[in-house]
Design an enzyme around this catalytic site. Structure first.
Site, PDB file in Angstrom:
ATOM      1  N   SER B  14       0.870  -1.169   0.000  1.00  0.00           N
ATOM      2  CA  SER B  14       0.000   0.000   0.000  1.00  0.00           C
ATOM      3  C   SER B  14       0.910   1.223   0.000  1.00  0.00           C
ATOM      4  O   SER B  14       1.978   1.184  -0.624  1.00  0.00           O
ATOM      5  CB  SER B  14      -0.925  -0.064   1.225  1.00  0.00           C
ATOM      6  OG  SER B  14      -1.908   0.916   1.167  1.00  0.00           O
ATOM      7  N   HIS B  41      -2.533  -1.321  -3.467  1.00  0.00           N
ATOM      8  CA  HIS B  41      -3.648  -0.385  -3.259  1.00  0.00           C
ATOM      9  C   HIS B  41      -3.400   0.870  -4.081  1.00  0.00           C
ATOM     10  O   HIS B  41      -2.285   1.378  -4.122  1.00  0.00           O
ATOM     11  CB  HIS B  41      -3.723   0.049  -1.794  1.00  0.00           C
ATOM     12  CG  HIS B  41      -4.118  -1.057  -0.872  1.00  0.00           C
ATOM     13  ND1 HIS B  41      -3.992  -0.956   0.486  1.00  0.00           N
ATOM     14  CD2 HIS B  41      -4.641  -2.278  -1.115  1.00  0.00           C
ATOM     15  CE1 HIS B  41      -4.425  -2.068   1.053  1.00  0.00           C
ATOM     16  NE2 HIS B  41      -4.821  -2.897   0.101  1.00  0.00           N
ATOM     17  N   ASP B 134      -4.686  -4.410   5.935  1.00  0.00           N
ATOM     18  CA  ASP B 134      -4.834  -5.429   4.896  1.00  0.00           C
ATOM     19  C   ASP B 134      -3.581  -6.299   4.845  1.00  0.00           C
ATOM     20  O   ASP B 134      -2.467  -5.817   5.054  1.00  0.00           O
ATOM     21  CB  ASP B 134      -5.046  -4.728   3.544  1.00  0.00           C
ATOM     22  CG  ASP B 134      -5.653  -5.645   2.495  1.00  0.00           C
ATOM     23  OD1 ASP B 134      -6.084  -6.759   2.847  1.00  0.00           O
ATOM     24  OD2 ASP B 134      -5.707  -5.230   1.320  1.00  0.00           O
TER      25      ASP B 134
END
Lengths: 277, 188
Positions: B14, B41, B134
């Site tokens: 991310s 992401h 996540d």
């Protein structure tokens, strides 16, 4: 590892899929296994079944639970004017052609809770075509159709939808299309009176009319190759000559058996035109 | 199952992970026989900018993952924006437009878990920099199914939260500094 106790095995998923087919006639065997397994797994964990046997018993014995399960297995995520460039292509390249017909028939296959169907009705109304159109909006799932018929969506999403609408070439204040009531937006009945919502299962049901435009976005990604081909043939049979077919952003006719029957109209926006039968 | 599945590496990242990949991909050996999947992401635009960018640096061929793609050794697959990426038992890819997980689509947990079920001990997963939780659940699943787990050293990560979170909920197999990553990948 405690959190992995409630882990469905591949064999258990197959047993459930077989139950759904034998007991209820819902055939998920040609769906993407990974996707269906993940959906079933989620329900299994969220509903805290102590064992697979109890999960299975509930599915077989409780038809109310089945309705809920069906809604959970199929993916029902959608939004209004999703991929604005796609709706812009409809405005500029598809609807002007349809405008030349005396009567317009559109099929939204796998319409879910109806957000894209209402988007389409807005486009037709803005181009003064809605009065001579009928939109057939179908889904396998009765409970999402019930929501779609109501045309009521969370007010919190309207800002995003309004932005999508403007990006798609919309020129009005989006709020003219709905009445806000507490946290919900109810879309105008002038939009829904030309929409027919009905249950239709792409896996087992046949063609039911001939259309000039079929829209089926983010449905085929959940099907295996054979079922994709079968459904694409159903669409091809259900389209008039020179009719339009619109798929999702990551879906394609490439490598399918209907590819020779279509020519691309808007490649990035995933719109094809039927040129042969 | 008679198909032979490639050994597979899934990398999830991310905020702050793009630079890590831009350094890692050029330093891999072109003879690498892993199938590599990248789940990053990012904004839900509908562009292939990320795979184009990674392709300019990578020694291995990079493509945006398409539905029904068969995973092949020595290829890098990038999960497209706004879809989850799943793996079928036969090693083909499925795109999925279901609810976001950890506010993210693609979600790292979704791909880690799906890969764990299919590849079991033939899988390694690496979790990079990020400000999200996540990936941690997925890594636990990978470990439970016999795969190898690794995170970027939080001390080095631009945003330490994501790898650190994984380390607090589980015992990861490896904590890697940037300069150790290429060698670790080639050892898999």
């Amino acid at each position: 590892m405690k959190e992995h106790v409630h882990h469905l095995k591949d064999e258990e998923v197959n047993i459930l899929l077989n139950d759904l087919l034998e007991q209820y006639g819902y055939d998920f065997t040609d769906y993407s296994f990974a996707s269906v397994k993940r959906r079933l797994q989620r329900v299994y964990i969220n509903d805290r079944f102590p064992s697979f046997a109890e999960f299975r018993y509930r599915v077989i014995r409780d038809s109310t639970y089945l309705t809920y399960l069906m809604e959970q297995i199929t993916v029902n995520v959608t939004e209004m004017f999703r991929d604005p460039a796609f709706f812009q292509a409809l405005r500029k390249q598809v609807l002007p052609v349809l405008a030349t017909y005396p009567f317009i028939r559109i099929w939204h296959a796998g319409c879910s809770t109806g957000e894209e169907v209402y988007s389409m009705a807005i486009l037709l109304q803005e181009m003064n075509l809605l009065h001579k159109s009928v939109i057939y909006a179908t889904d396998i799932n009765e409970s999402v159709l019930e929501k779609a018929r109501k045309g009521i969506f969370p007010l919190a999403y309207m800002q995003q939808y309004s932005q999508n609408y403007l990006q798609s070439g919309g020129q009005h204040d989006f709020s003219r299309y709905y009445a806000a009531n507490y946290e919900y937006a109810k879309f105008s009945e002038s939009l829904s009176e030309k929409i027919i919502f009905a249950a239709h299962n792409l896996v087992t049901d046949r063609s039911f009319n001939e259309f000039q435009l079929i829209i089926c976005r983010n449905v085929l990604i959940y099907f295996n190759k054979d079922l994709q081909d079968k459904v694409l043939h159903l669409f091809s049979e259900s389209l008039e000559q020179l009719g339009f077919l619109a798929l999702g952003a990551k879906e394609t006719l490439r490598f399918t058996t209907v590819a020779p029957l279509f020519k691309p109209l808007a490649q990035k926006e995933k719109i094809w035109r039927k040129i042969a039968t | 199952m008679t198909v032979s599945l490639p050994r597979t590496l899934v990398i999830g990242g991310s905020a702050g992970s793009l630079d890590v990949l831009l350094q890692l991909l050029p330093s891999l050996d072109p003879a690498c026989r892993l199938a590599i999947i990248i789940v990053l992401h990012r904004k839900s635009d509908n562009e292939t900018l990320l795979s184009d960018l990674l392709a300019t640096r990578s020694v291995l061929p990079v493509k945006e993952a398409e539905e029904k793609d068969l995973l092949r050794p020595g290829m890098v697959y990038v999960a497209p924006a706004d879809y989850h990426l799943l793996i079928e038992p036969d090693g083909t890819l499925t795109l999925d437009y279901s609810e976001k997980v950890h506010y993210s689509r693609p979600s790292i947990d979704v791909t880690f878990s799906a890969a764990a079920e299919v590849f079991k001990e033939r899988l390694a997963c690496l979790l990079l920099s990020g400000a999200n939780t996540d990936g941690a659940d997925g890594l636990q699943m990978v470990q439970a199914m016999g795969g190898v787990t690794a995170v970027q050293d939080p001390g080095e990560a631009e945003v330490a939260f994501m790898p650190r979170h994984a380390m607090t909920v589980m015992q990861v197999d490896r904590v890697l500094k940037q300069k150790e990553m290429a060698e670790w990948v080639m050892s898999l």
